[in-house]
Design a protein around this motif. Sequence first.
Motif, short mmCIF file in Angstrom:
data_model
loop_
_atom_site.label_atom_id
_atom_site.label_comp_id
_atom_site.label_asym_id
_atom_site.label_seq_id
_atom_site.Cartn_x
_atom_site.Cartn_y
_atom_site.Cartn_z
N PHE A 129 7.07 -4.45 14.60
CA PHE A 129 6.43 -4.93 13.36
C PHE A 129 5.86 -6.34 13.57
O PHE A 129 4.72 -6.61 13.19
CB PHE A 129 7.46 -4.93 12.22
CG PHE A 129 7.01 -5.70 11.01
CD1 PHE A 129 6.06 -5.19 10.15
CD2 PHE A 129 7.55 -6.95 10.74
CE1 PHE A 129 5.64 -5.90 9.04
CE2 PHE A 129 7.14 -7.68 9.64
CZ PHE A 129 6.18 -7.16 8.78
N LEU A 130 6.65 -7.21 14.17
CA LEU A 130 6.20 -8.59 14.41
C LEU A 130 5.02 -8.60 15.38
O LEU A 130 4.06 -9.38 15.21
CB LEU A 130 7.35 -9.42 14.97
CG LEU A 130 8.54 -9.62 14.00
CD1 LEU A 130 9.74 -10.19 14.76
CD2 LEU A 130 8.15 -10.54 12.85
N TYR A 131 5.06 -7.76 16.39
CA TYR A 131 3.95 -7.65 17.35
C TYR A 131 2.66 -7.25 16.64
O TYR A 131 1.60 -7.83 16.89
CB TYR A 131 4.33 -6.65 18.43
CG TYR A 131 3.23 -6.36 19.44
CD1 TYR A 131 3.13 -7.11 20.60
CD2 TYR A 131 2.33 -5.33 19.22
CE1 TYR A 131 2.13 -6.84 21.54
CE2 TYR A 131 1.33 -5.05 20.14
CZ TYR A 131 1.23 -5.81 21.29
OH TYR A 131 0.23 -5.54 22.20
N ARG A 132 2.75 -6.25 15.76
CA ARG A 132 1.56 -5.78 15.06
C ARG A 132 1.00 -6.82 14.10
O ARG A 132 -0.17 -6.79 13.74
CB ARG A 132 1.87 -4.48 14.30
CG ARG A 132 2.14 -3.28 15.21
CD ARG A 132 2.26 -1.99 14.44
NE ARG A 132 3.43 -1.95 13.58
CZ ARG A 132 4.64 -1.58 13.97
NH1 ARG A 132 4.86 -1.25 15.24
NH2 ARG A 132 5.65 -1.55 13.11
N GLY A 137 5.48 -14.72 19.42
CA GLY A 137 6.68 -15.47 19.80
C GLY A 137 7.93 -14.86 19.19
O GLY A 137 8.96 -14.71 19.87
N GLU A 138 7.86 -14.49 17.90
CA GLU A 138 9.00 -13.86 17.23
C GLU A 138 9.25 -12.46 17.79
O GLU A 138 10.40 -12.02 17.88
CB GLU A 138 8.75 -13.79 15.73
CG GLU A 138 8.68 -15.15 15.05
CD GLU A 138 8.20 -15.03 13.61
OE1 GLU A 138 9.04 -14.80 12.73
OE2 GLU A 138 6.98 -15.17 13.39
N LEU A 173 6.81 -6.53 25.38
CA LEU A 173 7.31 -7.87 25.68
C LEU A 173 6.35 -8.60 26.62
O LEU A 173 5.96 -9.75 26.38
CB LEU A 173 8.70 -7.76 26.30
CG LEU A 173 9.42 -9.05 26.70
CD1 LEU A 173 9.57 -9.99 25.52
CD2 LEU A 173 10.80 -8.72 27.26
N LEU A 174 5.94 -7.91 27.68
CA LEU A 174 5.01 -8.52 28.63
C LEU A 174 3.65 -8.79 27.98
O LEU A 174 3.03 -9.83 28.23
CB LEU A 174 4.85 -7.61 29.85
CG LEU A 174 6.09 -7.44 30.73
CD1 LEU A 174 5.82 -6.43 31.84
CD2 LEU A 174 6.52 -8.77 31.32
N ASP A 175 3.20 -7.87 27.14
CA ASP A 175 1.91 -8.09 26.48
C ASP A 175 1.99 -9.24 25.48
O ASP A 175 0.99 -9.94 25.28
CB ASP A 175 1.44 -6.81 25.77
CG ASP A 175 -0.01 -6.91 25.35
OD1 ASP A 175 -0.87 -7.06 26.25
OD2 ASP A 175 -0.30 -6.86 24.13
#
Length: 267
Positions: A129-132, A137-138, A173-175
Amino acid sequence: MGICPNCGSWIDEGDICGHCGGGGGYDSIDDDELDEFNHYVGRYEYFYRQGRSCSLNGDHSAAIRCYKDALRATYESREKCDMLSAIADEYEAIGDYSSAEEYWMRCCEVERYGRIGDVYKYIADKGGFLYRRDRFGEAIDAYEEALKELDFLKDRYIGLDALKYYARITHYLLDSYFQLGKDVPSQKYHDGLKCAIGKFISSSRIDDETKAYYLSKAAWEVFLDEALTDEALILIDSAIEIHPNPPGNDYNRKAIMWSESSNLKKS
């Protein structure tokens, strides 16, 4: 009469659960407990299935109402986490991101106190969700926490579903590092994935051919679902290493490589 240990549905001795497909035993229940149990599990199942149907039909607001009813009808930590995460997904689907984040926070609080076995899934999905939301960072913090839970699991036993999550987490994570313009520690996290695969290979009580089949299947699934090329290749190469003969392994690897090269040409 008893209940399925996987999902809590009714199941007769020796039967396969019609809801989740689980089998191999069941938890018995006394007649004195039957009415109370039926009240909670029956209502939970009903509202969960209603919510799922609404979600599949695109009625996310109705799905939220049903999932909230299911949430009120259960006292099991796993079911609470399932409903809280489902509600978060539905809020995200209608663009209410603050409510989605609130329910992800509540989900992770429940899992911390409940200590359910696949806690890593909820933490990783919160990271998604945070990535989208471009909060990379979160997202990294959430993914790191999920990997810690997986590493704890890896010390005892790691199953195929956990391996697929490990691949997913590693990729995003890497992205996230890449999106932040930071050095991408690919080697470190890919080595962690390889270590998890090694634990699966050494701890599974099945023959090498079956292990290779499962690893090949996992590789193809993570590639088809989310195009995790590097992680899919790590999985398929591990399958070929332990059992190189089945043609399906080589076919899957070539298909992944061909699909990736086609995508590069298009871009």
